[in-house]
Design a protein around this motif. Structure first.
Motif, PDB file in Angstrom:
ATOM      1  N   LYS A   1      21.566   1.112  22.503  1.00 28.89           N
ATOM      2  CA  LYS A   1      21.636  -0.111  21.697  1.00 28.89           C
ATOM      3  C   LYS A   1      21.655   0.219  20.207  1.00 28.89           C
ATOM      4  N   GLU A   2      20.783   1.149  19.775  1.00 26.47           N
ATOM      5  CA  GLU A   2      20.753   1.543  18.363  1.00 26.47           C
ATOM      6  C   GLU A   2      22.041   2.269  17.964  1.00 26.47           C
ATOM      7  N   LEU A   3      22.566   3.099  18.866  1.00 24.72           N
ATOM      8  CA  LEU A   3      23.811   3.803  18.582  1.00 24.72           C
ATOM      9  C   LEU A   3      24.972   2.826  18.442  1.00 24.72           C
ATOM     10  N   TRP A   4      25.017   1.815  19.301  1.00 27.50           N
ATOM     11  CA  TRP A   4      26.067   0.801  19.210  1.00 27.50           C
ATOM     12  C   TRP A   4      25.973   0.035  17.897  1.00 27.50           C
ATOM     13  N   HIS A   5      24.749  -0.274  17.491  1.00 26.22           N
ATOM     14  CA  HIS A   5      24.547  -0.966  16.202  1.00 26.22           C
ATOM     15  C   HIS A   5      25.036  -0.096  15.047  1.00 26.22           C
TER      16      HIS A   5
ATOM     17  N   HIS B   1      28.388  -1.146  12.750  1.00 22.02           N
ATOM     18  CA  HIS B   1      28.156  -1.593  11.377  1.00 22.02           C
ATOM     19  C   HIS B   1      28.211  -0.434  10.379  1.00 22.02           C
ATOM     20  N   ALA B   2      28.818   0.681  10.771  1.00 21.01           N
ATOM     21  CA  ALA B   2      28.840   1.854   9.889  1.00 21.01           C
ATOM     22  C   ALA B   2      29.568   1.582   8.584  1.00 21.01           C
ATOM     23  N   HIS B   3      30.549   0.667   8.600  1.00 17.39           N
ATOM     24  CA  HIS B   3      31.335   0.394   7.402  1.00 17.39           C
ATOM     25  C   HIS B   3      30.631  -0.528   6.414  1.00 17.39           C
ATOM     26  N   SER B   4      29.551  -1.175   6.855  1.00 15.74           N
ATOM     27  CA  SER B   4      28.923  -2.184   5.999  1.00 15.74           C
ATOM     28  C   SER B   4      27.477  -1.877   5.624  1.00 15.74           C
ATOM     29  N   ILE B   5      26.899  -0.812   6.145  1.00 16.60           N
ATOM     30  CA  ILE B   5      25.504  -0.501   5.831  1.00 16.60           C
ATOM     31  C   ILE B   5      25.436   0.679   4.879  1.00 16.60           C
ATOM     32  N   LYS B   6      24.338   0.743   4.144  1.00 18.13           N
ATOM     33  CA  LYS B   6      24.181   1.778   3.123  1.00 18.13           C
ATOM     34  C   LYS B   6      23.768   3.109   3.758  1.00 18.13           C
ATOM     35  N   GLU B   7      23.926   4.166   2.958  1.00 15.34           N
ATOM     36  CA  GLU B   7      23.618   5.509   3.449  1.00 15.34           C
ATOM     37  C   GLU B   7      22.157   5.642   3.855  1.00 15.34           C
ATOM     38  N   GLN B   8      21.257   5.029   3.065  1.00 12.86           N
ATOM     39  CA  GLN B   8      19.832   5.131   3.383  1.00 12.86           C
ATOM     40  C   GLN B   8      19.527   4.480   4.723  1.00 12.86           C
ATOM     41  N   GLU B   9      20.174   3.336   4.994  1.00 12.73           N
ATOM     42  CA  GLU B   9      19.950   2.664   6.270  1.00 12.73           C
ATOM     43  C   GLU B   9      20.521   3.482   7.421  1.00 12.73           C
ATOM     44  N   ILE B  10      21.688   4.121   7.179  1.00 11.36           N
ATOM     45  CA  ILE B  10      22.256   5.003   8.213  1.00 11.36           C
ATOM     46  C   ILE B  10      21.287   6.145   8.521  1.00 11.36           C
TER      47      ILE B  10
END
Length: 198
Positions: free
Chosen positions: A44-48, A52-61
């Motif tokens: 589930k976390e991997l799918w998230h 959303h990889a294109h819209s989240i910040k590096e720190q959140e990644i």
């Protein structure tokens, strides 16, 4: 009570106590189900992350990736408890010669299992501590202090367990080494005396 009856009772009681180890088998089956839950959480976390990889910040990644690593390390901890605990306390797995046998399983015992579990807990605690420091803006100094203290407590506990395991695992070898050294010293003295006599 006749001796024959007493011996029979002791044998039956011993067999019953020995068979009671199988009561732990459902516990290990429950841990297998818990591992399945962690697989679902990981996916589930991997799918998230992928979605959303294109819209989240590096720190959140970075925080999400650390969360995935945390799930993997907890799954490794479960594997050690399930396989090592079953092998140590319930029944042998008869994996000798199996190509996929874990390397650590060949010399596992209660002491080694405790040290490995403590080491795994240190790794999990390190991941949580790193996540807290990365997201330090949302944490209070009090929370960071206690997380650091708990991490050092795990570290000290693992060192103490490893030290105790070393003391309890090698006293005979140490004693044999001392006796062997004494024997070599006496042998050297006798050999020297023989040479002097010659």
């Amino acid at each position: 009570m006749t001796p024959q009856y007493g011996n029979g009772f002791r044998t039956t009681l011993s067999s019953l106590i020995f068979l009671s180890r199988w009561l732990q088998a459902p516990l290990y089956l429950g841990l297998i189900l818990a591992q399945g839950v962690y697989v679902w959480v990981f996916l589930k976390e991997l799918w998230h992350l992928v979605g959303h990889a294109h819209s989240i910040k590096e720190q959140e990644i970075m925080l999400i990736v650390l969360g995935l690593i945390d799930v993997v390390m907890i799954a490794n901890l479960l594997i050690m408890v399930i396989i090592g605990g079953y092998e140590t306390f319930v029944s042998r797995l008869d994996l000798d010669g199996h190509p996929d046998q874990p390397e650590w399983l060949s010399h596992v015992n209660a002491g080694v299992l405790k040290v490995k579990l403590a080491t795994a807990l240190i790794g999990i605690s390190s991941i949580h501590l790193l996540k807290s420091f990365i997201d330090a803006n949302s944490k209070t100094l009090h929370e960071l202090f206690w997380q650091t203290g708990i991490h050092f407590t795990f570290l000290i506990s693992a060192l103490v367990l490893a030290w105790i395991d070393k003391l309890t695992s090698h006293p005979a070898a140490h004693g044999n080494g001392v006796e062997k050294g004494k024997g070599n010293g006496n042998g050297g003295q006798v050999h020297g005396a023989d040479k002097a006599g010659a």
